[in-house]
Design an enzyme around this catalytic site. Structure first.
Site, PDB file in Angstrom:
ATOM      1  N   GLU A  96       3.566  -1.064 -20.928  1.00 56.73           N
ATOM      2  CA  GLU A  96       3.411   0.397 -20.441  1.00 56.73           C
ATOM      3  C   GLU A  96       4.665   1.424 -20.668  1.00 56.73           C
ATOM      4  O   GLU A  96       4.602   2.221 -21.304  1.00 56.73           O
ATOM      5  CB  GLU A  96       3.057   0.311 -19.046  1.00 56.73           C
ATOM      6  CG  GLU A  96       3.067   1.748 -18.476  1.00 56.73           C
ATOM      7  CD  GLU A  96       2.674   1.897 -16.943  1.00 56.73           C
ATOM      8  OE1 GLU A  96       2.465   0.623 -16.307  1.00 56.73           O
ATOM      9  OE2 GLU A  96       2.550   2.943 -16.513  1.00 56.73           O
ATOM     10  N   ASP A 123       9.102   0.526 -10.267  1.00 61.35           N
ATOM     11  CA  ASP A 123       7.886   0.251 -11.086  1.00 61.35           C
ATOM     12  C   ASP A 123       8.345  -0.831 -12.337  1.00 61.35           C
ATOM     13  O   ASP A 123       9.324  -1.507 -12.124  1.00 61.35           O
ATOM     14  CB  ASP A 123       7.340   1.229 -11.814  1.00 61.35           C
ATOM     15  CG  ASP A 123       5.668   1.231 -11.985  1.00 61.35           C
ATOM     16  OD1 ASP A 123       5.315   0.343 -12.095  1.00 61.35           O
ATOM     17  OD2 ASP A 123       4.898   2.430 -12.310  1.00 61.35           O
ATOM     18  N   GLU A 128      -0.796   4.500  -4.123  1.00 66.06           N
ATOM     19  CA  GLU A 128      -1.617   5.443  -5.312  1.00 66.06           C
ATOM     20  C   GLU A 128      -2.842   5.696  -5.093  1.00 66.06           C
ATOM     21  O   GLU A 128      -3.784   5.834  -5.912  1.00 66.06           O
ATOM     22  CB  GLU A 128      -1.263   4.624  -6.587  1.00 66.06           C
ATOM     23  CG  GLU A 128       0.272   4.649  -6.907  1.00 66.06           C
ATOM     24  CD  GLU A 128       0.333   4.021  -8.545  1.00 66.06           C
ATOM     25  OE1 GLU A 128      -0.398   3.395  -8.753  1.00 66.06           O
ATOM     26  OE2 GLU A 128       1.450   4.118  -8.863  1.00 66.06           O
ATOM     27  N   ASN A 144      -6.804  -1.347  -9.430  1.00 67.15           N
ATOM     28  CA  ASN A 144      -7.586   0.078  -9.187  1.00 67.15           C
ATOM     29  C   ASN A 144      -8.787  -0.380  -9.196  1.00 67.15           C
ATOM     30  O   ASN A 144      -9.495  -0.190 -10.416  1.00 67.15           O
ATOM     31  CB  ASN A 144      -7.088   1.077  -9.945  1.00 67.15           C
ATOM     32  CG  ASN A 144      -5.603   1.433 -10.026  1.00 67.15           C
ATOM     33  OD1 ASN A 144      -5.099   1.264  -8.766  1.00 67.15           O
ATOM     34  ND2 ASN A 144      -5.030   1.985 -10.797  1.00 67.15           N
TER      35      ASN A 144
HETATM   36  C1  GCV Z   1      -2.777  -0.122 -12.127  1.00 64.63           C
HETATM   37  C2  GCV Z   1       1.880   2.010 -12.294  1.00 64.63           C
HETATM   38  C3  GCV Z   1       1.005   2.417 -13.536  1.00 64.63           C
HETATM   39  C4  GCV Z   1      -0.415   2.331 -13.026  1.00 64.63           C
HETATM   40  C5  GCV Z   1      -0.806   1.102 -12.144  1.00 64.63           C
HETATM   41  C6  GCV Z   1       0.405   1.043 -11.408  1.00 64.63           C
HETATM   42  C7  GCV Z   1       0.022  -0.295 -10.347  1.00 64.63           C
HETATM   43  O1  GCV Z   1       2.122   3.295 -11.572  1.00 64.63           O
HETATM   44  O2  GCV Z   1       1.301   3.671 -14.354  1.00 64.63           O
HETATM   45  O3  GCV Z   1      -1.177   2.572 -13.988  1.00 64.63           O
HETATM   46  O4  GCV Z   1      -1.895   0.977 -11.730  1.00 64.63           O
HETATM   47  O5  GCV Z   1       1.492   0.954 -11.622  1.00 64.63           O
HETATM   48  O6  GCV Z   1       0.595  -1.306 -10.608  1.00 64.63           O
HETATM   49  O7  GCV Z   1      -0.644  -0.470  -9.431  1.00 64.63           O
END
Ligand code: GCV
Length: 689
Positions: free
Chosen positions: A369, A341, A268, A187
């Site tokens: 995560e 994910d 996203e 991001n």
């Molecule tokens: C960097 C998931 C995580 C996000 C992450 C995203 C991705 O949704 O919760 O924090 O963003 O994956 O891999 O881009």
């Protein structure tokens, strides 16, 4: 008998004498040389100097032995591989020599035989992705702030402390074969491509370079408009194309060994080519053309999904498959291990073994995560091994994910693998001492994608916990006693830990039932009004009074058809779908009869209970090894296991009590009763407990 006991007591005494306090900062590189080595190397370079120094500092072989390092072309050696022999190391490149040195030292320190053999890496690019933000925070980071970035007045000044830390980081990476680091979050802030940030990237690259680590940047697709002042970031616009070409030239003039870009686009909320009616190929190729003159690559992520589709798990495949063959040679499509994910368990993404004319690379998440963050002890090698060894049937049997991505099934122009890093400024780098094993495992699997988790765990435990006795080679200290009472139980705990987490979090194919945002605890109920459905757990578990699970069979979303035969049919058919993926692919009644003979509801209950009991067992294992571990690490891990246990209890209680509202069946009476009330758990689910 008396003799045996006294030897045991003596050994314990010996160990305790050598249990100096350890803060974990030295990782798996804590063993020092125990004798002198005579290193002969005819060439010189910064990388070779490091190789020589490492040998001298870590040598645990015979005293006074001569080791010859030879840089010489050999067709059997690929890329930065090497030929190892008791007499020395041969490689085509200086970096190959350095990798050979680390392998030699690892073998000495773990007591493996050193015989003549060639070691070539499975993947050309073995990269850690850091989700670090320019202000020093880390997205999904659980071990403190970034080692690369910070906020405040001194944000961009480079200190000696910075350089020391980057060098330690580079050394750790190189020692396990990692050869690339993406320095910022996917991001991505457009600012990262500004002159002042690039200066810091240059400083980092200068420290990482001699260790063979190339730096990469995540880029924001809107950069031409945001920092370049252009009206658009349309990838087909001539001004935009020119801007990226100029930016690439600028970067390479500062950082000649720059690796390339990582891109999260049209995903996203991130900008991307689709904002301009263009495809992923249009976007990726435009960047690839800008980097091509300098040898750079584009890692284009396939993590895409939109709220309108009925099954998120199908979308990446649907968007990328039609583009097969349209990408430039220096584009690699980066695919997460699972189709949704980084869940505790997912079947492999059907994009592995799908495209034939496009380079595809796996993306694993080293940072935990969804697996208990820096609190739970979860060794991820078993999860990655499961993915890599999954059979895709792309070209018949034997087309595993590993072989489909390392170029063995269909040749790829480039091969690569990425891991989302779990490191930060914490003294021990990873927060949890056992999380270091995941960094280690990622590097080892990236180098050799057929290594077993057991082998990796074995190595890591020996390197990380072996007693240190000055002047004595580490491998001589692996007594039967240490092996039986420390190595074996700790290894067992590591190897079971991921399955335990699956059991107490989301067994039998259940997925994405986390509390909103923090993704630590359970939140199967989490569905605030107005939130896109695919960001809420009910979208995934679909529990109702009839049953639960996501129907992805041919009668449902038909995600099964994205897999080659016979796999698609195996997943589709209840008789052949593995239990571990059952509720991923099927919506089943609560009283569905499982292969075990139990009803689905009972089976779910037993899995949650088993998971909790497994963690309680880990506590016992750990308490028993107290005399083999220094106090600091022992206490830290003991306390983390207590929290893990409390959290596993929360998971079990929350999930059983929540789903019981739908199943309306009793929790089997031989299972311990919940100790939390559902209302309290729901009220507190936004807190990380
Ligand atoms: C960097 C998931 C995580 C996000 C992450 C995203 C991705 O949704 O919760 O924090 O963003 O994956 O891999 O881009």
């Amino acid at each position: 008998m008396i003799m045996k006991v006294s030897v045991y007591v003596f050994l314990l005494f010996l160990f305790s004498l050598n249990l100096r306090a350890e803060n974990g900062h030295d990782l798996w590189l804590r063993n020092k040389s125990t004798s002198h080595v005579n290193v002969v190397c005819s060439k010189s370079s910064p990388t070779l100097s490091i190789a020589v120094q490492e040998l001298q500092q870590g040598w645990q072989g015979k005293d006074g032995v001569k080791v010859i390092l030879t840089v010489k072309n050999d067709k059997a050696i690929r890329n930065n591989g090497f030929r190892l022999s008791p007499a020395g190391i041969q490689a085509n490149t200086d970096l190959g020599i350095l990798y050979g040195v680390y392998e030699l030292l690892r073998r000495q320190q773990t007591g493996e035989i050193i015989e003549e053999n060639v070691c070539n890496p499975s993947y050309e690019f073995r990269i850690l992705d850091h989700w670090d933000n320019p202000n020093g925070t880390i997205e999904r980071g659980y071990a403190g702030q970034s080692i690369f970035w910070r906020s405040g007045d001194t944000a961009l000044s480079v200190t000696q402390n910075d350089r020391t830390l980057w060098k330690e980081y580079a050394r750790a990476d190189a020692s396990i074969g990692i050869n690339g680091a993406v320095l910022n979050n996917v991001n991505a802030s457009p600012m990262m491509l500004s002159k002042k940030y690039l200066q810091r990237v240059k400083a980092i690259a200068e420290v990482l370079g001699p260790y063979g680590i190339r730096t990469y940047l995540s880029i924001n697709f809107s950069s031409p408009a945001v920092i370049g002042g252009l009206k658009t970031s349309d990838p087909l616009d001539p001004e935009v194309i020119k801007w990226w070409k100029g930016k690439a030239r600028e970067i390479y003039s500062l950082i000649p060994d720059f690796g390339g870009f990582l891109v999260k686009a049209s995903s996203e909320g991130q900008p991307g080519p689709q904002d301009f009616g263009r495809t992923h190929a249009d976007g990726a190729n435009m960047l690839a053309d800008a980097l091509n003159p300098f040898g750079g690559i584009v890692m284009w992520r396939a993590f895409v999904y939109s709220p309108t589709d009925l099954d998120r798990a199908k979308q990446a495949y649907n968007e990328f498959m039609p583009l097969d063959g349209q990408f430039r040679d220096n584009v690699i499509i980066q695919v997460k291990n699972g189709p949704v994910d980084f869940q505790p368990r997912e079947p492999f993404s059907p994009l592995f073994g799908a495209m034939k004319k496009t380079s595809v690379m796996p993306e694993f998440q080293v940072t935990q995560e969804y697996l208990g963050q820096a609190i739970h002890l979860v060794f991820l090698a078993t999860m990655w091994e499961e993915c890599l060894q999954s059979e895709t049937y792309q070209k018949g049997a034997g087309s595993t994910v590993a072989r489909c991505t390392d170029g063995s099934v269909y040749p790829q122009k480039h091969t690569a693998i990425a891991g989302v890093s779990n490191i930060g400024l914490d003294t021990n780098w990873c927060g949890h001492p056992f999380a270091q094993a995941n960094w280690y495992a990622f590097g080892r699997l990236a180098w050799n994608n057929s290594l077993t988790s057991e082998k990796i765990a074995d190595e890591w435990i020996k390197l990380t916990f072996a007693p240190v006795v000055p002047g004595q080679a580490t491998s001589t200290l692996f007594s039967t006693e240490w092996t039986e009472h420390f190595l074996i139980p700790v290894r067992r705990m590591m190897l079971q830990s991921r399955e335990a987490a699956v059991n107490y979090m989301m067994p039998l194919g259940i997925h994405h039932i986390f509390a909103g945002n923090h993704h630590y605890g359970p939140g199967p109920w989490y569905a605030p009004r107005g939130l896109r459905p695919d960001w809420t757990p009910p979208y995934y578990h679909k529990a109702d009074t009839l049953g639960m699970g996501f129907e992805r069979t041919r009668a449902g979303s038909d995600a099964v058809s994205q897999y080659h035969e016979p796999l698609g049919s195996q997943f589709n058919d209840l008789n052949t779908c593995p239990d571990k993926y059952l509720l991923w692919f099927h919506h089943l009644p609560w009283d569905y009869k499982m292969k075990s003979g139990r009803k689905l509801w009972d089976e779910i209950c037993y899995h949650y209970e088993t998971g909790l009991q497994q963690v309680r067992e880990f506590q016992k294992i750990w308490d028993k090894v107290e005399s083999y571990v220094d106090t600091d690490r022992f206490i830290l891990i003991q306390s983390k296991l207590r929290s893990q246990c409390a959290n596993a209890q929360v998971w079990k209680d929350a999930c059983l009590l929540y789903f019981q509202q739908f199943s309306r069946m009793p929790i089997p009476y031989d299972i311990e009763r919940p100790v939390n009330n559902l209302e309290d758990l729901i009220r507190n689910d936004t807190r990380r407990r």
